[in-house]
Scaffold this motif. Structure first.
Motif, PDB file in Angstrom:
ATOM      1  N   HIS A  72       0.842  -1.198   0.000  1.00 37.30           N
ATOM      2  CA  HIS A  72       0.000   0.000   0.000  1.00 37.30           C
ATOM      3  C   HIS A  72       0.879   1.251   0.000  1.00 37.30           C
ATOM      4  CE1 HIS A  72      -3.901  -1.928   0.555  1.00 37.30           C
ATOM      5  NE2 HIS A  72      -3.303  -2.762   1.393  1.00 37.30           N
ATOM      6  N   ALA A  73       1.913   1.247   0.839  1.00 39.00           N
ATOM      7  CA  ALA A  73       2.827   2.392   0.901  1.00 39.00           C
ATOM      8  C   ALA A  73       3.553   2.556  -0.442  1.00 39.00           C
ATOM      9  CB  ALA A  73       3.829   2.209   2.034  1.00 39.00           C
ATOM     10  N   ALA A  74       3.998   1.449  -1.016  1.00 35.59           N
ATOM     11  CA  ALA A  74       4.681   1.514  -2.319  1.00 35.59           C
ATOM     12  C   ALA A  74       3.742   2.069  -3.384  1.00 35.59           C
ATOM     13  CB  ALA A  74       5.194   0.130  -2.718  1.00 35.59           C
ATOM     14  N   ASP A  75       2.459   1.698  -3.338  1.00 38.55           N
ATOM     15  CA  ASP A  75       1.469   2.226  -4.287  1.00 38.55           C
ATOM     16  C   ASP A  75       1.385   3.750  -4.204  1.00 38.55           C
ATOM     17  OD1 ASP A  75       0.749  -0.244  -5.232  1.00 38.55           O
ATOM     18  OD2 ASP A  75      -1.157  -0.338  -4.146  1.00 38.55           O
ATOM     19  N   GLU A  76       1.270   4.259  -2.976  1.00 34.63           N
ATOM     20  CA  GLU A  76       1.152   5.715  -2.783  1.00 34.63           C
ATOM     21  C   GLU A  76       2.402   6.434  -3.297  1.00 34.63           C
ATOM     22  OE1 GLU A  76      -1.155   7.841  -1.179  1.00 34.63           O
ATOM     23  OE2 GLU A  76      -2.587   6.186  -1.288  1.00 34.63           O
ATOM     24  N   LEU A  77       3.569   5.902  -2.959  1.00 31.93           N
ATOM     25  CA  LEU A  77       4.818   6.525  -3.393  1.00 31.93           C
ATOM     26  C   LEU A  77       4.960   6.442  -4.915  1.00 31.93           C
ATOM     27  CD1 LEU A  77       7.112   5.210  -0.540  1.00 31.93           C
ATOM     28  CD2 LEU A  77       6.320   7.563  -0.874  1.00 31.93           C
ATOM     29  N   ARG A  78       4.573   5.309  -5.491  1.00 33.93           N
ATOM     30  CA  ARG A  78       4.625   5.135  -6.939  1.00 33.93           C
ATOM     31  C   ARG A  78       3.740   6.182  -7.622  1.00 33.93           C
ATOM     32  NH1 ARG A  78       2.721   0.619  -6.982  1.00 33.93           N
ATOM     33  NH2 ARG A  78       4.616  -0.617  -6.808  1.00 33.93           N
ATOM     34  N   ARG A  79       2.545   6.376  -7.095  1.00 30.08           N
ATOM     35  CA  ARG A  79       1.644   7.389  -7.667  1.00 30.08           C
ATOM     36  C   ARG A  79       2.274   8.776  -7.590  1.00 30.08           C
ATOM     37  NH1 ARG A  79      -2.298   4.629  -4.584  1.00 30.08           N
ATOM     38  NH2 ARG A  79      -3.312   3.108  -5.903  1.00 30.08           N
ATOM     39  N   ASP A  80       2.894   9.080  -6.441  1.00 30.01           N
ATOM     40  CA  ASP A  80       3.555  10.379  -6.284  1.00 30.01           C
ATOM     41  C   ASP A  80       4.650  10.573  -7.333  1.00 30.01           C
ATOM     42  OD1 ASP A  80       1.922  10.946  -4.139  1.00 30.01           O
ATOM     43  OD2 ASP A  80       3.470  10.628  -2.615  1.00 30.01           O
ATOM     44  N   ILE A  81       5.412   9.509  -7.606  1.00 31.84           N
ATOM     45  CA  ILE A  81       6.501   9.593  -8.587  1.00 31.84           C
ATOM     46  C   ILE A  81       5.934   9.721  -9.992  1.00 31.84           C
ATOM     47  CG2 ILE A  81       8.387   8.293  -9.665  1.00 31.84           C
ATOM     48  CD1 ILE A  81       8.908   7.095  -6.822  1.00 31.84           C
ATOM     49  N   LEU A  82       4.981   8.866 -10.337  1.00 32.65           N
ATOM     50  CA  LEU A  82       4.452   8.852 -11.703  1.00 32.65           C
ATOM     51  C   LEU A  82       3.644  10.097 -12.026  1.00 32.65           C
ATOM     52  CD1 LEU A  82       3.460   5.085 -12.023  1.00 32.65           C
ATOM     53  CD2 LEU A  82       5.487   6.238 -12.934  1.00 32.65           C
ATOM     54  N   LYS A  83       3.032  10.713 -11.012  1.00 31.65           N
ATOM     55  CA  LYS A  83       2.276  11.948 -11.248  1.00 31.65           C
ATOM     56  C   LYS A  83       3.148  13.187 -11.131  1.00 31.65           C
ATOM     57  CE  LYS A  83      -2.222  10.164 -10.212  1.00 31.65           C
ATOM     58  NZ  LYS A  83      -3.539  10.461  -9.716  1.00 31.65           N
ATOM     59  N   GLY A  84       4.441  13.003 -10.841  1.00 29.31           N
ATOM     60  CA  GLY A  84       5.364  14.123 -10.797  1.00 29.31           C
ATOM     61  C   GLY A  84       5.393  14.874  -9.483  1.00 29.31           C
ATOM     62  N   ARG A  85       4.750  14.351  -8.455  1.00 30.82           N
ATOM     63  CA  ARG A  85       4.797  15.021  -7.145  1.00 30.82           C
ATOM     64  C   ARG A  85       6.196  14.911  -6.537  1.00 30.82           C
ATOM     65  NH1 ARG A  85      -0.171  11.858  -5.729  1.00 30.82           N
ATOM     66  NH2 ARG A  85      -1.775  12.907  -6.917  1.00 30.82           N
ATOM     67  N   ILE A  86       6.889  13.815  -6.863  1.00 28.60           N
ATOM     68  CA  ILE A  86       8.296  13.667  -6.486  1.00 28.60           C
ATOM     69  C   ILE A  86       9.050  13.594  -7.805  1.00 28.60           C
ATOM     70  CG2 ILE A  86      10.006  12.353  -5.192  1.00 28.60           C
ATOM     71  CD1 ILE A  86       7.734  11.095  -3.591  1.00 28.60           C
ATOM     72  N   LYS A  87       9.863  14.575  -8.076  1.00 28.80           N
ATOM     73  CA  LYS A  87      10.534  14.736  -9.370  1.00 28.80           C
ATOM     74  C   LYS A  87      11.761  13.832  -9.491  1.00 28.80           C
ATOM     75  CE  LYS A  87       7.988  18.342 -10.540  1.00 28.80           C
ATOM     76  NZ  LYS A  87       6.840  18.111 -11.324  1.00 28.80           N
ATOM     77  N   PRO A  88      12.172  13.503 -10.737  1.00 28.69           N
ATOM     78  CA  PRO A  88      13.398  12.737 -10.951  1.00 28.69           C
ATOM     79  C   PRO A  88      14.593  13.436 -10.316  1.00 28.69           C
ATOM     80  CG  PRO A  88      12.132  12.852 -12.965  1.00 28.69           C
ATOM     81  CD  PRO A  88      11.463  13.770 -11.983  1.00 28.69           C
ATOM     82  N   GLY A  89      15.404  12.665  -9.628  1.00 29.53           N
ATOM     83  CA  GLY A  89      16.572  13.206  -8.939  1.00 29.53           C
ATOM     84  C   GLY A  89      16.285  13.676  -7.534  1.00 29.53           C
ATOM     85  N   ALA A  90      15.009  13.858  -7.204  1.00 30.56           N
ATOM     86  CA  ALA A  90      14.649  14.321  -5.859  1.00 30.56           C
ATOM     87  C   ALA A  90      14.818  13.181  -4.853  1.00 30.56           C
ATOM     88  CB  ALA A  90      13.205  14.812  -5.833  1.00 30.56           C
ATOM     89  N   GLN A  91      15.170  13.564  -3.643  1.00 31.88           N
ATOM     90  CA  GLN A  91      15.334  12.564  -2.591  1.00 31.88           C
ATOM     91  C   GLN A  91      13.971  12.123  -2.078  1.00 31.88           C
ATOM     92  OE1 GLN A  91      17.983  13.690   0.556  1.00 31.88           O
ATOM     93  NE2 GLN A  91      18.054  11.606   1.354  1.00 31.88           N
ATOM     94  N   MET A  92      13.844  10.826  -1.874  1.00 36.51           N
ATOM     95  CA  MET A  92      12.615  10.262  -1.323  1.00 36.51           C
ATOM     96  C   MET A  92      12.539  10.615   0.158  1.00 36.51           C
ATOM     97  SD  MET A  92      10.974   8.655  -3.697  1.00 36.51           S
ATOM     98  CE  MET A  92       9.865   7.599  -2.793  1.00 36.51           C
ATOM     99  N   PRO A  93      11.333  10.597   0.737  1.00 39.75           N
ATOM    100  CA  PRO A  93      11.223  10.835   2.178  1.00 39.75           C
ATOM    101  C   PRO A  93      12.045   9.802   2.953  1.00 39.75           C
ATOM    102  CG  PRO A  93       9.054  10.845   1.138  1.00 39.75           C
ATOM    103  CD  PRO A  93      10.035  10.375   0.107  1.00 39.75           C
ATOM    104  N   SER A  94      12.509  10.200   4.130  1.00 38.99           N
ATOM    105  CA  SER A  94      13.293   9.283   4.958  1.00 38.99           C
ATOM    106  C   SER A  94      12.408   8.158   5.489  1.00 38.99           C
ATOM    107  CB  SER A  94      13.903  10.048   6.142  1.00 38.99           C
ATOM    108  OG  SER A  94      12.869  10.434   7.036  1.00 38.99           O
ATOM    109  N   ILE A  95      13.049   7.128   5.998  1.00 44.53           N
ATOM    110  CA  ILE A  95      12.316   5.993   6.586  1.00 44.53           C
ATOM    111  C   ILE A  95      11.412   6.498   7.702  1.00 44.53           C
ATOM    112  CG2 ILE A  95      12.558   3.841   7.871  1.00 44.53           C
ATOM    113  CD1 ILE A  95      13.331   3.555   4.944  1.00 44.53           C
ATOM    114  N   ARG A  96      11.924   7.386   8.534  1.00 47.98           N
ATOM    115  CA  ARG A  96      11.140   7.939   9.640  1.00 47.98           C
ATOM    116  C   ARG A  96       9.907   8.684   9.111  1.00 47.98           C
ATOM    117  NH1 ARG A  96      10.644   6.672  14.393  1.00 47.98           N
ATOM    118  NH2 ARG A  96      12.763   6.983  15.004  1.00 47.98           N
ATOM    119  N   GLU A  97      10.094   9.488   8.067  1.00 51.22           N
ATOM    120  CA  GLU A  97       8.962  10.208   7.476  1.00 51.22           C
ATOM    121  C   GLU A  97       7.929   9.243   6.899  1.00 51.22           C
ATOM    122  OE1 GLU A  97      11.139  14.351   6.060  1.00 51.22           O
ATOM    123  OE2 GLU A  97      11.307  12.563   4.789  1.00 51.22           O
TER     124      GLU A  97
END
Length: 164
Positions: free
Chosen positions: A17-42
């Motif tokens: 479920h978490a991977a789905d949400e993050l995948r959507r964020d990446i594919l929709k451009g909310r997290i841009k290429p080269g940008a750092q992903m949120p930390s494990i704690r986040e």
């Protein structure tokens, strides 16, 4: 007798479920290429999951080629072209395609490795290249850090020489 539920509950593990949400964020451009992903704690805070669950979600995205990890620095979104297409090693998982509104569903056979694709020690060439790409990125980051340290040391030496 109670009525049957309208839709069966999603029984996939929380890391998916978490991977789905993050995948959507990446594919929709909310997290841009080269940008750092949120930390494990986040990720733990965002999804209300344990440390290993958050790590597993990132591992899924890494295995799909959406992110890469540099040891000691974090995970970053992989580069993709202007059409949003990631590298040749990216294959969306069947369960994601089945639940996605935008992408057509692919059969299980389409998601498996192509017949005749060369293997190296049990891994396909694309998997080996993906690992090598991540290693090169890590080495490049280390090289950049070393160059910055050298520049700082040179500046100190020059400042020390001017004092004499």
């Amino acid at each position: 007798m109670s009525p049957a539920p309208e839709s069966k509950p999603d029984r996939r593990p929380p890391y998916q479920h978490a991977a789905d949400e993050l995948r959507r964020d990446i594919l929709k451009g909310r997290i841009k290429p080269g940008a750092q992903m949120p930390s494990i704690r986040e990720l733990q805070d965002r999804f209300g999951v344990a440390n290993m669950t958050a790590r597993s979600a990132l591992n899924v995205l890494r295995d799909e080629g959406l992110i890469y990890t540099i040891h000691g620095r974090g995970s970053f979104v992989a580069d993709h072209d202007t059409t949003g297409q990631f590298g040749i090693d990216y294959t969306a998982p069947a369960w994601y395609l089945a639940n996605s509104l935008k992408e057509p569903e692919q059969s299980h056979e389409q998601l498996e490795a192509k017949p005749g694709e060369p293997e190296v020690a049990g891994a396909t060439i694309t998997e080996v290249l993906s690992v090598l790409r991540d290693e090169i990125r890590a080495l490049s980051a280390d090289n950049q850090e070393i160059r910055q340290e050298i520049a700082a040391l040179k500046a100190r030496v020059e400042a020390g020489e001017h004092r004499s």
